[in-house]
Scaffold this motif. Structure first.
Motif, PDB file in Angstrom:
ATOM      1  N   HIS A   1      -4.554  70.654  82.434  1.00 47.02           N
ATOM      2  CA  HIS A   1      -3.704  71.783  82.836  1.00 47.02           C
ATOM      3  C   HIS A   1      -2.310  71.570  82.238  1.00 47.02           C
ATOM      4  O   HIS A   1      -1.832  70.439  82.155  1.00 47.02           O
ATOM      5  CB  HIS A   1      -3.614  71.877  84.362  1.00 47.02           C
ATOM      6  CG  HIS A   1      -2.823  73.057  84.807  1.00 47.02           C
ATOM      7  ND1 HIS A   1      -1.459  73.005  84.981  1.00 47.02           N
ATOM      8  CD2 HIS A   1      -3.193  74.329  85.077  1.00 47.02           C
ATOM      9  CE1 HIS A   1      -1.025  74.201  85.351  1.00 47.02           C
ATOM     10  NE2 HIS A   1      -2.056  75.018  85.417  1.00 47.02           N
ATOM     11  N   PRO A   2      -1.649  72.646  81.798  1.00 51.14           N
ATOM     12  CA  PRO A   2      -0.333  72.495  81.168  1.00 51.14           C
ATOM     13  C   PRO A   2       0.679  71.677  81.970  1.00 51.14           C
ATOM     14  O   PRO A   2       1.448  70.906  81.381  1.00 51.14           O
ATOM     15  CB  PRO A   2       0.133  73.938  80.980  1.00 51.14           C
ATOM     16  CG  PRO A   2      -1.138  74.715  80.841  1.00 51.14           C
ATOM     17  CD  PRO A   2      -2.115  74.036  81.767  1.00 51.14           C
ATOM     18  N   ALA A   3       0.693  71.809  83.279  1.00 51.80           N
ATOM     19  CA  ALA A   3       1.666  71.052  84.077  1.00 51.80           C
ATOM     20  C   ALA A   3       1.376  69.553  84.020  1.00 51.80           C
ATOM     21  O   ALA A   3       2.285  68.744  83.800  1.00 51.80           O
ATOM     22  CB  ALA A   3       1.671  71.534  85.521  1.00 51.80           C
ATOM     23  N   TRP A   4       0.127  69.188  84.215  1.00 51.29           N
ATOM     24  CA  TRP A   4      -0.246  67.776  84.138  1.00 51.29           C
ATOM     25  C   TRP A   4      -0.043  67.257  82.723  1.00 51.29           C
ATOM     26  O   TRP A   4       0.405  66.132  82.514  1.00 51.29           O
ATOM     27  CB  TRP A   4      -1.698  67.560  84.577  1.00 51.29           C
ATOM     28  CG  TRP A   4      -1.932  67.856  86.012  1.00 51.29           C
ATOM     29  CD1 TRP A   4      -2.626  68.920  86.525  1.00 51.29           C
ATOM     30  CD2 TRP A   4      -1.450  67.113  87.130  1.00 51.29           C
ATOM     31  NE1 TRP A   4      -2.612  68.874  87.897  1.00 51.29           N
ATOM     32  CE2 TRP A   4      -1.893  67.773  88.294  1.00 51.29           C
ATOM     33  CE3 TRP A   4      -0.679  65.959  87.265  1.00 51.29           C
ATOM     34  CZ2 TRP A   4      -1.595  67.313  89.570  1.00 51.29           C
ATOM     35  CZ3 TRP A   4      -0.392  65.503  88.537  1.00 51.29           C
ATOM     36  CH2 TRP A   4      -0.840  66.173  89.670  1.00 51.29           C
ATOM     37  N   TRP A   5      -0.421  68.062  81.754  1.00 53.46           N
ATOM     38  CA  TRP A   5      -0.315  67.650  80.351  1.00 53.46           C
ATOM     39  C   TRP A   5       1.155  67.422  79.974  1.00 53.46           C
ATOM     40  O   TRP A   5       1.489  66.421  79.356  1.00 53.46           O
ATOM     41  CB  TRP A   5      -0.952  68.717  79.467  1.00 53.46           C
ATOM     42  CG  TRP A   5      -1.054  68.295  78.047  1.00 53.46           C
ATOM     43  CD1 TRP A   5      -0.246  68.679  77.016  1.00 53.46           C
ATOM     44  CD2 TRP A   5      -1.994  67.383  77.491  1.00 53.46           C
ATOM     45  NE1 TRP A   5      -0.631  68.066  75.847  1.00 53.46           N
ATOM     46  CE2 TRP A   5      -1.708  67.264  76.122  1.00 53.46           C
ATOM     47  CE3 TRP A   5      -3.052  66.658  78.011  1.00 53.46           C
ATOM     48  CZ2 TRP A   5      -2.444  66.457  75.267  1.00 53.46           C
ATOM     49  CZ3 TRP A   5      -3.781  65.851  77.166  1.00 53.46           C
ATOM     50  CH2 TRP A   5      -3.474  65.761  75.816  1.00 53.46           C
ATOM     51  N   ALA A   6       2.021  68.344  80.350  1.00 53.31           N
ATOM     52  CA  ALA A   6       3.443  68.212  80.010  1.00 53.31           C
ATOM     53  C   ALA A   6       4.032  66.944  80.616  1.00 53.31           C
ATOM     54  O   ALA A   6       4.816  66.244  79.971  1.00 53.31           O
ATOM     55  CB  ALA A   6       4.214  69.443  80.489  1.00 53.31           C
TER      56      ALA A   6
ATOM     57  N   LEU B   1      -6.456  78.730  89.874  1.00 57.64           N
ATOM     58  CA  LEU B   1      -6.018  77.706  90.822  1.00 57.64           C
ATOM     59  C   LEU B   1      -6.791  76.408  90.600  1.00 57.64           C
ATOM     60  O   LEU B   1      -6.221  75.314  90.630  1.00 57.64           O
ATOM     61  CB  LEU B   1      -6.210  78.205  92.252  1.00 57.64           C
ATOM     62  CG  LEU B   1      -5.707  77.287  93.352  1.00 57.64           C
ATOM     63  CD1 LEU B   1      -4.228  76.985  93.174  1.00 57.64           C
ATOM     64  CD2 LEU B   1      -5.962  77.906  94.718  1.00 57.64           C
ATOM     65  N   THR B   2      -8.070  76.506  90.324  1.00 54.90           N
ATOM     66  CA  THR B   2      -8.888  75.318  90.061  1.00 54.90           C
ATOM     67  C   THR B   2      -8.365  74.542  88.854  1.00 54.90           C
ATOM     68  O   THR B   2      -8.382  73.304  88.847  1.00 54.90           O
ATOM     69  CB  THR B   2     -10.360  75.733  89.811  1.00 54.90           C
ATOM     70  OG1 THR B   2     -10.798  76.503  90.928  1.00 54.90           O
ATOM     71  CG2 THR B   2     -11.256  74.533  89.637  1.00 54.90           C
ATOM     72  N   ASP B   3      -7.885  75.262  87.846  1.00 55.37           N
ATOM     73  CA  ASP B   3      -7.366  74.607  86.639  1.00 55.37           C
ATOM     74  C   ASP B   3      -6.207  73.665  86.944  1.00 55.37           C
ATOM     75  O   ASP B   3      -6.004  72.679  86.226  1.00 55.37           O
ATOM     76  CB  ASP B   3      -6.890  75.646  85.613  1.00 55.37           C
ATOM     77  CG  ASP B   3      -8.017  76.465  85.033  1.00 55.37           C
ATOM     78  OD1 ASP B   3      -9.174  75.989  85.020  1.00 55.37           O
ATOM     79  OD2 ASP B   3      -7.744  77.598  84.593  1.00 55.37           O
ATOM     80  N   TRP B   4      -5.449  73.958  87.985  1.00 56.64           N
ATOM     81  CA  TRP B   4      -4.284  73.144  88.321  1.00 56.64           C
ATOM     82  C   TRP B   4      -4.676  71.694  88.637  1.00 56.64           C
ATOM     83  O   TRP B   4      -3.847  70.796  88.574  1.00 56.64           O
ATOM     84  CB  TRP B   4      -3.531  73.745  89.501  1.00 56.64           C
ATOM     85  CG  TRP B   4      -2.670  74.908  89.121  1.00 56.64           C
ATOM     86  CD1 TRP B   4      -3.092  76.161  88.774  1.00 56.64           C
ATOM     87  CD2 TRP B   4      -1.258  74.929  89.018  1.00 56.64           C
ATOM     88  NE1 TRP B   4      -2.018  76.957  88.478  1.00 56.64           N
ATOM     89  CE2 TRP B   4      -0.879  76.230  88.624  1.00 56.64           C
ATOM     90  CE3 TRP B   4      -0.264  73.977  89.237  1.00 56.64           C
ATOM     91  CZ2 TRP B   4       0.451  76.590  88.430  1.00 56.64           C
ATOM     92  CZ3 TRP B   4       1.068  74.342  89.059  1.00 56.64           C
ATOM     93  CH2 TRP B   4       1.405  75.635  88.660  1.00 56.64           C
ATOM     94  N   PHE B   5      -5.927  71.468  88.969  1.00 59.90           N
ATOM     95  CA  PHE B   5      -6.381  70.128  89.339  1.00 59.90           C
ATOM     96  C   PHE B   5      -7.055  69.390  88.179  1.00 59.90           C
ATOM     97  O   PHE B   5      -7.556  68.298  88.345  1.00 59.90           O
ATOM     98  CB  PHE B   5      -7.327  70.214  90.546  1.00 59.90           C
ATOM     99  CG  PHE B   5      -6.642  70.795  91.739  1.00 59.90           C
ATOM    100  CD1 PHE B   5      -5.783  70.023  92.512  1.00 59.90           C
ATOM    101  CD2 PHE B   5      -6.797  72.131  92.066  1.00 59.90           C
ATOM    102  CE1 PHE B   5      -5.117  70.562  93.604  1.00 59.90           C
ATOM    103  CE2 PHE B   5      -6.142  72.680  93.149  1.00 59.90           C
ATOM    104  CZ  PHE B   5      -5.298  71.894  93.924  1.00 59.90           C
ATOM    105  N   ARG B   6      -7.015  69.999  87.007  1.00 64.09           N
ATOM    106  CA  ARG B   6      -7.599  69.375  85.820  1.00 64.09           C
ATOM    107  C   ARG B   6      -6.524  68.622  85.038  1.00 64.09           C
ATOM    108  O   ARG B   6      -5.378  69.054  84.981  1.00 64.09           O
ATOM    109  CB  ARG B   6      -8.227  70.444  84.922  1.00 64.09           C
ATOM    110  CG  ARG B   6      -9.400  71.144  85.561  1.00 64.09           C
ATOM    111  CD  ARG B   6      -9.886  72.278  84.698  1.00 64.09           C
ATOM    112  NE  ARG B   6      -9.901  71.889  83.294  1.00 64.09           N
ATOM    113  CZ  ARG B   6     -10.857  72.174  82.444  1.00 64.09           C
ATOM    114  NH1 ARG B   6     -11.886  72.874  82.841  1.00 64.09           N
ATOM    115  NH2 ARG B   6     -10.777  71.800  81.187  1.00 64.09           N
ATOM    116  N   ARG B   7      -6.900  67.534  84.412  1.00 66.75           N
ATOM    117  CA  ARG B   7      -5.965  66.714  83.643  1.00 66.75           C
ATOM    118  C   ARG B   7      -5.402  67.442  82.428  1.00 66.75           C
ATOM    119  O   ARG B   7      -4.357  67.076  81.921  1.00 66.75           O
ATOM    120  CB  ARG B   7      -6.636  65.427  83.182  1.00 66.75           C
ATOM    121  CG  ARG B   7      -6.886  64.438  84.291  1.00 66.75           C
ATOM    122  CD  ARG B   7      -7.367  63.141  83.672  1.00 66.75           C
ATOM    123  NE  ARG B   7      -7.175  61.924  84.393  1.00 66.75           N
ATOM    124  CZ  ARG B   7      -6.051  61.413  84.852  1.00 66.75           C
ATOM    125  NH1 ARG B   7      -4.949  62.058  84.730  1.00 66.75           N
ATOM    126  NH2 ARG B   7      -6.025  60.259  85.462  1.00 66.75           N
TER     127      ARG B   7
END
Length: 172
Positions: free
Chosen positions: A126-131, A118-124
């Motif tokens: 993270h696959p979602a942010w990266w995509a 869950l913490t990874d989701w807030f990192r730049r």
């Protein structure tokens, strides 16, 4: 088609396409993320570049990658075919969000035994942010590489939708 590079943004389905092509054409598939990450804590494999260079110089392979700048040119120079999954954000984002949500909730082990948290989701990174943030940048770079004479002769097979890719696969 003996040296195939499957490219596209995170979540496009590169690994799935690469596995399918590997099975269809009996060409060894090498998962780039699995080669890159050596262990827990997202540790990087010290032999990554050497391993990729050794594989890239072999007569037949499939890689699922666009990332990893340290080997990007090497793969493009050795490839005879690029399969480009050039899908719009409206296709990519639901895919990457579903995959990351599944991995997070089910605590699936991925590359090197790591897990998305869950913490990874807030990192730049993270696959979602990266995509989302890299979609246009990556697309422009792939377009530039497709036109670059350094990589000729290179067969480029470009798909704008998953349906186009599925139709092509059925014809192979």
């Amino acid at each position: 088609m003996r040296r195939i590079l499957v490219v596209g943004i995170t979540g496009a389905g590169k690994s799935t396409m690469a596995r399918t092509l590997s099975s269809r054409f009996a060409v060894p598939y090498h998962e780039m993320d699995a080669l890159h990450f050596a262990g827990p804590g997202w540790a990087v494999n010290d032999e990554f570049v050497t391993q990729v260079a050794r594989i890239a110089s072999s007569p037949a392979w499939i890689f699922d990658s666009y990332g990893y700048p340290e080997v990007r040119d090497l793969l493009w120079e050795h490839a005879d075919t690029v399969v480009w999954l050039d899908y719009p954000r409206r296709v990519i984002m639901p895919r990457v969000l579903r995959r990351s949500l599944r991995r997070t909730l089910l605590r699936e082990r991925i590359f090197g035994g790591n897990r998305e948290t869950l913490t990874d989701w807030f990192r730049r990174d993270h696959p979602a942010w990266w995509a989302w943030s890299q979609h246009g940048v990556r697309r422009a770079d792939i377009q530039r590489r497709v036109r670059d004479p350094r990589f000729a002769p290179l067969q480029v097979i470009r798909f704008g939708t998953p349906e186009e890719a599925a139709d092509w696969l059925r014809s192979q």
